[in-house]
Design a protein around this motif. Sequence first.
Motif, PDB file in Angstrom:
ATOM      1  N   LEU A   1     -14.366   7.059   5.099  1.00 27.08           N
ATOM      2  CA  LEU A   1     -12.935   7.082   5.410  1.00 27.08           C
ATOM      3  C   LEU A   1     -12.075   6.642   4.241  1.00 27.08           C
ATOM      4  O   LEU A   1     -11.023   7.225   3.977  1.00 27.08           O
ATOM      5  N   THR A   2     -12.507   5.609   3.532  1.00 33.34           N
ATOM      6  CA  THR A   2     -11.686   5.060   2.448  1.00 33.34           C
ATOM      7  C   THR A   2     -12.124   5.529   1.061  1.00 33.34           C
ATOM      8  O   THR A   2     -11.575   5.063   0.061  1.00 33.34           O
ATOM      9  N   ALA A   3     -13.108   6.412   0.991  1.00 29.59           N
ATOM     10  CA  ALA A   3     -13.600   6.880  -0.308  1.00 29.59           C
ATOM     11  C   ALA A   3     -12.691   7.974  -0.855  1.00 29.59           C
ATOM     12  O   ALA A   3     -12.289   8.877  -0.120  1.00 29.59           O
ATOM     13  N   PRO A   4     -12.336   7.920  -2.134  1.00 28.97           N
ATOM     14  CA  PRO A   4     -11.464   8.951  -2.708  1.00 28.97           C
ATOM     15  C   PRO A   4     -12.173  10.294  -2.821  1.00 28.97           C
ATOM     16  O   PRO A   4     -13.398  10.371  -2.917  1.00 28.97           O
ATOM     17  N   ASN A   5     -11.390  11.346  -2.828  1.00 26.48           N
ATOM     18  CA  ASN A   5     -11.905  12.706  -2.959  1.00 26.48           C
ATOM     19  C   ASN A   5     -11.303  13.309  -4.225  1.00 26.48           C
ATOM     20  O   ASN A   5     -10.111  13.618  -4.254  1.00 26.48           O
ATOM     21  N   PRO A   6     -12.092  13.477  -5.306  1.00 18.31           N
ATOM     22  CA  PRO A   6     -11.520  13.947  -6.569  1.00 18.31           C
ATOM     23  C   PRO A   6     -10.875  15.321  -6.462  1.00 18.31           C
ATOM     24  O   PRO A   6      -9.866  15.578  -7.111  1.00 18.31           O
ATOM     25  N   GLN A   7     -11.441  16.208  -5.636  1.00 15.89           N
ATOM     26  CA  GLN A   7     -10.848  17.529  -5.500  1.00 15.89           C
ATOM     27  C   GLN A   7      -9.489  17.464  -4.821  1.00 15.89           C
ATOM     28  O   GLN A   7      -8.540  18.140  -5.224  1.00 15.89           O
TER      29      GLN A   7
ATOM     30  N   GLY B   1      -3.500   6.653  -0.958  1.00 19.17           N
ATOM     31  CA  GLY B   1      -3.724   5.704   0.120  1.00 19.17           C
ATOM     32  C   GLY B   1      -5.187   5.597   0.488  1.00 19.17           C
ATOM     33  O   GLY B   1      -5.908   6.593   0.479  1.00 19.17           O
ATOM     34  N   PHE B   2      -5.624   4.390   0.849  1.00 17.81           N
ATOM     35  CA  PHE B   2      -7.056   4.245   1.144  1.00 17.81           C
ATOM     36  C   PHE B   2      -7.444   4.862   2.481  1.00 17.81           C
ATOM     37  O   PHE B   2      -8.621   4.917   2.820  1.00 17.81           O
ATOM     38  N   GLY B   3      -6.496   5.392   3.227  1.00 22.18           N
ATOM     39  CA  GLY B   3      -6.806   6.222   4.384  1.00 22.18           C
ATOM     40  C   GLY B   3      -6.884   7.689   4.034  1.00 22.18           C
ATOM     41  O   GLY B   3      -7.109   8.530   4.914  1.00 22.18           O
ATOM     42  N   GLY B   4      -6.674   8.010   2.744  1.00 20.51           N
ATOM     43  CA  GLY B   4      -6.862   9.385   2.290  1.00 20.51           C
ATOM     44  C   GLY B   4      -5.601  10.162   2.002  1.00 20.51           C
ATOM     45  O   GLY B   4      -5.675  11.296   1.522  1.00 20.51           O
TER      46      GLY B   4
ATOM     47  N   THR C   1       1.452   5.146   4.851  1.00 19.45           N
ATOM     48  CA  THR C   1       0.257   5.867   4.422  1.00 19.45           C
ATOM     49  C   THR C   1      -0.510   5.002   3.415  1.00 19.45           C
ATOM     50  O   THR C   1      -1.052   5.496   2.436  1.00 19.45           O
ATOM     51  N   ALA C   2      -0.500   3.688   3.686  1.00 15.05           N
ATOM     52  CA  ALA C   2      -1.167   2.707   2.832  1.00 15.05           C
ATOM     53  C   ALA C   2      -0.565   2.745   1.426  1.00 15.05           C
ATOM     54  O   ALA C   2       0.659   2.745   1.279  1.00 15.05           O
ATOM     55  N   CYS C   3      -1.406   2.813   0.400  1.00 18.19           N
ATOM     56  CA  CYS C   3      -0.929   2.632  -0.973  1.00 18.19           C
ATOM     57  C   CYS C   3      -0.094   3.803  -1.489  1.00 18.19           C
ATOM     58  O   CYS C   3       0.492   3.704  -2.563  1.00 18.19           O
ATOM     59  N   SER C   4      -0.040   4.896  -0.751  1.00 15.67           N
ATOM     60  CA  SER C   4       0.810   6.025  -1.147  1.00 15.67           C
ATOM     61  C   SER C   4       2.116   6.045  -0.367  1.00 15.67           C
ATOM     62  O   SER C   4       2.890   7.005  -0.473  1.00 15.67           O
ATOM     63  N   SER C   5       2.406   5.000   0.405  1.00 12.25           N
ATOM     64  CA  SER C   5       3.545   5.026   1.334  1.00 12.25           C
ATOM     65  C   SER C   5       4.869   5.327   0.658  1.00 12.25           C
ATOM     66  O   SER C   5       5.643   6.177   1.113  1.00 12.25           O
ATOM     67  N   SER C   6       5.178   4.625  -0.440  1.00 16.44           N
ATOM     68  CA  SER C   6       6.508   4.793  -1.039  1.00 16.44           C
ATOM     69  C   SER C   6       6.650   6.130  -1.746  1.00 16.44           C
ATOM     70  O   SER C   6       7.760   6.680  -1.808  1.00 16.44           O
ATOM     71  N   LEU C   7       5.564   6.691  -2.273  1.00 18.18           N
ATOM     72  CA  LEU C   7       5.661   8.031  -2.862  1.00 18.18           C
ATOM     73  C   LEU C   7       5.714   9.095  -1.775  1.00 18.18           C
ATOM     74  O   LEU C   7       6.388  10.122  -1.948  1.00 18.18           O
ATOM     75  N   THR C   8       5.026   8.876  -0.667  1.00 20.81           N
ATOM     76  CA  THR C   8       5.163   9.793   0.463  1.00 20.81           C
ATOM     77  C   THR C   8       6.596   9.748   0.988  1.00 20.81           C
ATOM     78  O   THR C   8       7.180  10.777   1.341  1.00 20.81           O
TER      79      THR C   8
END
Length: 590
Positions: free
Chosen positions: A382-388, A517-520, A277-284
């Motif tokens: 697609l790669t933009a963060p969503n603060p909510q 992750g930059f995929g959201g 899940t990209a940059c969140s992979s290890s926490l996922t």
Amino acid sequence: MSYAQVNSGAGRDTTSAEDVTAFLRTSVAALLDVTPESVDTGRPLRDLGLDSMRIVSLVAALSQHLDRPVPGWVVWQYPTITALAAHLAGTAPLPAAPAAPVRAEDGEPIAVVGLGCRLPGGVDTPEQLWQALTDGLDAVREVPADRWNVHEWLDPDPRAPGRMNTRWGGFLDDVSRFDAELFRISPAEARHMDPQQRMALEVAWAALEDARIVPGSLSGSRTGVFLGAMAQEYHLATGADPEAIGTHSAVGWDNSVIPARIAYTLGLQGPVMAVATACSSSLTATHLAVQSLRRGESDLALAGGVNVMLHPHTTVAMTKFGGMNPDGQCRAFDAGAAGYVRGEGAGVVVLRRLSDALAAGDRVYAVIRGTAVNNDGASNGLTAPNPQAQADVVRAAWQDAGVQPRDVSYVEAHGTGTLLGDPVEAEALGTVFAEGRTENLRLGSAKTNFGHLEPAAGVVGLLKTALALHHGELPASLHFDEPNPHIDFERNRLSVVAEHQPWPAAPRRYAGVSGFGFGGTNAHVALEEAPDRRRTLRPLTADGEQALQDSVTALTGGTTASGGAPASGGAPASGGAPASGGAPASGGAP
């Protein structure tokens, strides 16, 4: 003696383990054109060098030798000569019926009982990691010569075709080092293994040793492996030459094999999966491990991630994406935030249900109280963060933990040091944590020390935070000179840990770790300091009231709970007896 000569004899009526072992050893030696004495009867036939066709012919010859049919499946159930001979001779122990899964109480905390890592700057152990954090190590350096010629790929203009705008990264020393013999992997297979496989295997082994578990004792256990991984660059780094593709290439290149290699080597039979899940992979991956432990699918779990930078293409791609800081720093929440610097390495945590860890006398670094994962959905790209969405995942993790956000004192942030990402993350944190606080929420980011390890970034933050809880101190987040003017630190009740400092004691210390992750896909882990082992309840039995009182008095050093001293006994706060599965193993990662 040829293979045909070995198998020209008549069938045998008797079946003994010694007879079958001798026959198989001689037959395998003939197939491999080696001496029988050199055939290791404890290694799987596949690892000895037999492919499927030769194994099938071996089984056929064995059937003829024993004068009775030998089903082909037994070689996969009993993969070594020793195991197969014992089975055919009827001397192998019957497999034990699997124990019923132990489903945890809803929301049972999960103990972090072991840590393993290999990080830039020569950091190979938890002790070295803590020293690096307390010293404020900046492990970023120029691209080493064994990766690629940085001058051929460098251009300060990020729009230059096929070029990167940075010469920096968090690189490991001697990324090719690997003790294949320890893991009984042939040199030929090791050469075709992605270094990510090699490193994950070594770090998982070291994490188990840190947990005081002998790795080899886990064979057949319900142990899960959940590892984050992303890029596959080994075939590019080795020249992408089709003539170099061999028998072991398909397995050696496949990211799904990274956790499977660990399970195979140690004989683990819990859930095993690679997570991307990209940059969140290890926490996922950690989230999935916690769920598996709570559901009873796993009794022990390894969670983490690995990342190795072997080829320049990914860095070129991230340059075009606009993510790279040409100065080679992650300046998390700083006014000079201008992108991130890539990093590599691996981290693994060993997890166990807290009740099991306490019963086993494990050293507990920290406790995972809750986790959550979600996705940005339809945001501004697609790669933009969503603060909510970020606020939602953080809030959900602390709801899972049963802890009020105002009681959380530290968050190990995603904190990449990007122009857009940091203000969005700060706003999301303020949304969750600002209300009702008596002091600011402290922030930090291990990316400022080691670079952004992408799929392994989250577990590095988890390792850092577990060690910080264990020691009661907060390491500095580097490169923070001036607060980012696009972040309202006062309104959001946030402050960056710019200097190493004691972690103020509260009724309990709580900390979060974020990975986006930059995929959201967003992940957050809610941590608590380890329980005070001096207050752990210990059951006592006695043959009378006075004997029971004497036991309590002896256990508490002459004072009882009624006298105001700590309640009965317990294991020490650190150290403790070996975890189930064996005595402490000496040494570190192979």
